[in-house]
Scaffold this motif. Structure first.
Motif, PDB file in Angstrom:
ATOM      1  N   THR A 190       0.950  -1.261   0.081  1.00  0.00           N
ATOM      2  CA  THR A 190       0.069   0.083   0.230  1.00  0.00           C
ATOM      3  C   THR A 190       0.970   1.378   0.037  1.00  0.00           C
ATOM      4  O   THR A 190       1.917   1.200   0.439  1.00  0.00           O
ATOM      5  N   THR A 191       0.232   2.455  -0.484  1.00  0.00           N
ATOM      6  CA  THR A 191       0.980   3.717  -0.578  1.00  0.00           C
ATOM      7  C   THR A 191       0.040   4.706  -0.347  1.00  0.00           C
ATOM      8  O   THR A 191      -1.261   4.429  -0.127  1.00  0.00           O
ATOM      9  N   CYS A 237      -1.905   6.918  -5.339  1.00  0.00           N
ATOM     10  CA  CYS A 237      -1.333   6.422  -6.482  1.00  0.00           C
ATOM     11  C   CYS A 237      -0.068   7.329  -7.059  1.00  0.00           C
ATOM     12  O   CYS A 237       1.012   6.739  -7.344  1.00  0.00           O
ATOM     13  N   ALA A 253       2.732   5.904  -5.100  1.00  0.00           N
ATOM     14  CA  ALA A 253       3.126   4.520  -5.737  1.00  0.00           C
ATOM     15  C   ALA A 253       4.083   4.895  -6.831  1.00  0.00           C
ATOM     16  O   ALA A 253       4.925   4.302  -7.233  1.00  0.00           O
ATOM     17  N   CYS A 279       8.173   3.763  -7.467  1.00  0.00           N
ATOM     18  CA  CYS A 279       8.470   3.012  -8.818  1.00  0.00           C
ATOM     19  C   CYS A 279       9.427   3.667  -9.239  1.00  0.00           C
ATOM     20  O   CYS A 279      10.435   3.105  -9.715  1.00  0.00           O
ATOM     21  N   ASP A 338      -0.309   2.785 -14.348  1.00  0.00           N
ATOM     22  CA  ASP A 338      -1.116   3.591 -13.591  1.00  0.00           C
ATOM     23  C   ASP A 338      -2.513   3.120 -14.254  1.00  0.00           C
ATOM     24  O   ASP A 338      -3.084   3.498 -15.223  1.00  0.00           O
ATOM     25  N   CYS A 357       0.061   0.195 -10.624  1.00  0.00           N
ATOM     26  CA  CYS A 357      -0.296   1.205  -9.658  1.00  0.00           C
ATOM     27  C   CYS A 357      -1.880   1.410  -9.504  1.00  0.00           C
ATOM     28  O   CYS A 357      -2.655   1.442 -10.663  1.00  0.00           O
ATOM     29  N   SER A 412      -5.425   3.328  -6.884  1.00  0.00           N
ATOM     30  CA  SER A 412      -5.761   3.939  -5.633  1.00  0.00           C
ATOM     31  C   SER A 412      -7.325   4.041  -5.879  1.00  0.00           C
ATOM     32  O   SER A 412      -8.035   3.609  -6.755  1.00  0.00           O
ATOM     33  N   TRP A 451      -1.852   2.034  -3.858  1.00  0.00           N
ATOM     34  CA  TRP A 451      -1.163   0.640  -3.759  1.00  0.00           C
ATOM     35  C   TRP A 451      -0.229   0.490  -5.026  1.00  0.00           C
ATOM     36  O   TRP A 451      -0.543   0.895  -6.202  1.00  0.00           O
ATOM     37  N   VAL A 452       0.763  -0.617  -4.983  1.00  0.00           N
ATOM     38  CA  VAL A 452       1.343  -0.886  -6.342  1.00  0.00           C
ATOM     39  C   VAL A 452       1.811  -2.377  -5.922  1.00  0.00           C
ATOM     40  O   VAL A 452       1.865  -2.983  -4.848  1.00  0.00           O
ATOM     41  N   ILE A 480      10.808  -1.749  -3.817  1.00  0.00           N
ATOM     42  CA  ILE A 480       9.798  -0.697  -3.253  1.00  0.00           C
ATOM     43  C   ILE A 480       9.571  -0.680  -1.989  1.00  0.00           C
ATOM     44  O   ILE A 480       9.265   0.278  -1.268  1.00  0.00           O
ATOM     45  N   LYS A 517       9.699   2.448   0.626  1.00  0.00           N
ATOM     46  CA  LYS A 517       8.569   2.755   1.288  1.00  0.00           C
ATOM     47  C   LYS A 517       8.907   2.756   2.916  1.00  0.00           C
ATOM     48  O   LYS A 517       8.673   3.784   3.804  1.00  0.00           O
TER      49      LYS A 517
END
Lengths: 474, 474
Positions: free
Chosen positions: B177-178, B181, B184, B188, B282, B310, B312, B325-326, B335, B339
């Protein structure tokens, strides 16, 4: 309120004399009557001073004789050495160690002495929950909408209001909210540097900051740091020609817990300003002082906007909220632009809830309790260390914050100790995490933000026993 | 439920034939009775099909004669040209324009046709609020604690479950999770590139992505893009030797709104995999399809873990929640490390609330309504544009998402139009924001995520009048 203040002030004053050795173990203190007369306070208030000191294990009463300074074995433990990092950048990263220790985060099976946040038991959970519920209901769109780019205005107003306590004189328009303090530091470093630039930091330093700098492809210069006074100004001065930006945690730095004296704070600000080197100041721990007064910040002495002041509620209120901020001085435009690109908005409802909570005055009340607990914890940890750890162990004298730094006798490798401790479900933070160089192998950081219990005392005893066994084996 | 599905499917099928010109304006449609027989549905269901098409202004009923295809003037508007950016990197940034347009964010005085999020009126606010309140109360520490590093497990499980709809076959362990987007995409790009590297993107492209790449000191190659089929594969192929990483928005890309056909998605994945170039996808708009089926993603065709997927809920549920999320494929370790350094944790309580919301099935229900509204809005916008905008205006044919791309006749500079419109409290997004090159000066993006009202129609008329006046003046 006023009375409460006096009683605390007198107790703190005596406590400080005991801890610094002005009053020696076994020495008799002035009587209740004399204390009352000297300070113009009631007998009852004077009694409360002694009860408070007794609760902190600093004094003992003897029947018919009055109060005496307790024998405080930990005060005889020596201080750790001032660090002496090499004046060159980026040697080796302790990645495996960091990955291993951080992967313990949130693991309820472990005693997490490795993390740097207060335990949930020490937080005003019921009141915070209530504020989140109220904010969710009160916001027209329930926080689903983006905030204005600069961040929640109530939160920014309260951060500005609170800056008066450390003579920051911030206005709400000076403050930009961020997703926690690390996000604030990220925006600052991105705004001020390009890859290949060099950033100067204290040594030892919080691993997250070291990792952040490396992830932005910066060179890291670790600066010699005194365990009581903070970064060594002469060492910093010598490195100036190599430095593009300086990042310091002058108040209750993790892991050492010192409070840089005001004259040094001012001197650092002047020095960096003169050389046109921006100073990023991380004041996340600033509200967690053990003394009577909120310490000033470097930002307090900044007249030219050269200090980017960063903070958060992650160490005082709610790590999982991700609420932080930066007052970026003359770099505000760059910071706003980066926030626009990388975040756009903070989490609206949580920022509203924290803004409201800060407005209630409950925060101050909570902080008072939290500070007292942390200070008592430090003393209890220190007593346990004096009792259980190998001869020759040194400890820091934190003046605030959440960390205690332990230096074992040479030869005890704390990365190995970490592995042994993990087998007993205990997680510690080995010293090597706090540097990119080969130093602090015999050091570790302990979190003092856990509620004190007999079990915790036994956990410290277990660590001590492991260390003693390692000494014997060697 | 099953019945509902059939009725929608038949209506969509006829709608699609009308929009693509298979059924012409004025043409008579099969009767209710015939439709019922052909599809084996009840007379009532068949009637609902026509009522639905009528509600979308696609058909008209004539008494005693049945249903006829409406004259749809906007379908006669030509498509915008395929873009032809230069095959070189980073020319000029439209910074002032971007700053000006973004500073309108959250300004309640303006009609915000410039932003790319759904209006709060189109979101399930009451249900979301309820979930936040429940999560705040249910979490033991009220969300004050850090989450596990990879993110809330319920949320990750639901993202994985939902990936079945586009044949993604993600597992919860594949997802990190991020904070939205954009966060994310940031992780990346940071994981895959170093400063000076080159990233290829569609043209026109969301300004936030262009800005993000520049802030990471990357070179941006804009790739020729068709307004219906997406990125031009031959153009991409020709640029491969210069590219380190590719970032695409294949489903309902803002501003053009196309859905890249499956065979092209597969071809892009194979091409980039063959050349060992990672693909960041995306898919933030993927759930906002106007047709009957959730489109596949590039990730659907990824067998080697080379696609970083990715997403959201910022465009479907709650922009201000910052939940994204990614699924980083084979780059998961990098990643996770980034994070850890840059965020540590998402906002615990909000992620728990969204995880719970997705589990209820209410999300699917909400999406169905939202998609219908957006599709109807597109048609209403298009009708208004056909009625009010200057002769020669071209528009995109979005197959989903929140954006409509308008190309005015040459000579209408939309940066100037923006200034005129702002005087009437209307904010639009000028085309120049969507590129780093000198193109799209006569284009603009309109957000179709506002609730349709007579006022909104008048607002579009005002824009049309301004544009006509600019044509006359020139």
């Amino acid at each position: 309120m006023k009375k409460d203040f006096i009683y605390n002030e007198i107790a703190d004053n005596i406590a400080s004399k005991i801890k610094t050795g002005v009053l020696q173990a076994g020495e008799r203190l002035a009587s209740v009557r004399i204390l009352s007369r000297e300070h113009g306070i009631s007998i009852n208030t004077a009694k409360r001073v002694f009860l408070e000191l007794e609760a902190q294990s600093l004094v003992q009463s003897r029947p018919q004789s009055g109060y005496f300074v307790s024998p405080l074995p930990y005060l005889k433990l020596p201080l750790p050495q001032a660090s002496q990092p090499l004046p060159t950048a980026n040697i080796t990263e302790p990645n495996e160690l960091i990955d291993s220790v951080y992967s313990n985060m949130g693991n309820k099976e472990l005693t997490l002495l490795s993390i740097g946040v207060p335990s949930g038991n020490l937080l005003p959970l019921a009141k915070l929950k209530k504020e989140v519920v109220l904010a969710t209901r009160a916001l027209k769109e329930g926080g689903t909408e983006y905030e204005p780019l600069q961040g929640n205005v109530k939160l920014r107003r309260m951060i500005a209001a609170r800056s008066l306590a450390w003579e920051g004189h911030l206005k709400e328009s000076d403050v930009v909210t961020t997703a926690g303090c690390m996000n604030a530091l990220t925006l600052c470093l991105m705004a001020l540097t390009k890859p290949g630039d060099t950033v100067a930091m204290e040594s030892p330093c919080y691993p997250g900051i070291l990792q952040l700098a490396l992830s932005l492809r910066l060179k890291v210069l670790e600066v010699a740091t005194d365990p009581v006074k903070g970064v060594n100004l002469d060492a910093l001065k010598a490195l100036l020609p190599q430095i593009n930006v300086c990042l310091l945690v002058p108040n209750f730095n993790t892991p050492l817990g010192y409070c840089m004296p005001d004259d040094q704070k001012k001197a650092v600000v002047m020095l960096l300003e003169k050389h046109d080197i921006p100073l990023i100041e991380d004041d996340t721990y600033g509200d967690l002082y053990f003394g009577t007064e909120r310490p000033k910040c470097c930002k307090s002495f900044d007249t030219k906007g050269n200090v980017l002041y960063c903070g958060s509620v992650s160490k005082t209120l709610a790590p999982g909220y991700r609420v932080g901020w930066v007052a970026p001085g003359k770099y505000k435009e760059q910071i706003m632009r980066l926030k626009m690109i990388h975040a756009l908005s903070s989490t609206s409802v949580i920022n509203e809830a924290v803004g409201n909570f800060l407005m209630t005055g409950r925060y101050e009340n909570h902080l008072r309790h939290l500070r007292k607990t942390l200070q008592e914890n430090y003393q209890r940890y220190a007593l346990a260390i004096a009792e259980f750890f190998p001869v020759g162990t040194k400890i820091s004298r934190p003046q605030g914050g959440l960390a205690l730094w332990v230096e074992f006798p040479e030869g005890i490798d704390t990365a190995t100790l970490y592995n042994y401790a993990m087998k007993k479900q205990i997680s510690i933070a080995p010293g090597r995490m706090f540097t990119l160089q080969e130093q602090f192998h015999n050091c570790m950081r302990l979190c003092i933000g856990l509620p004190w219990t007999d079990d915790l005392r036994l956990t410290l005893k277990q660590i001590g026993n492991l260390a003693k066994w390692m000494v014997a084996k060697a």
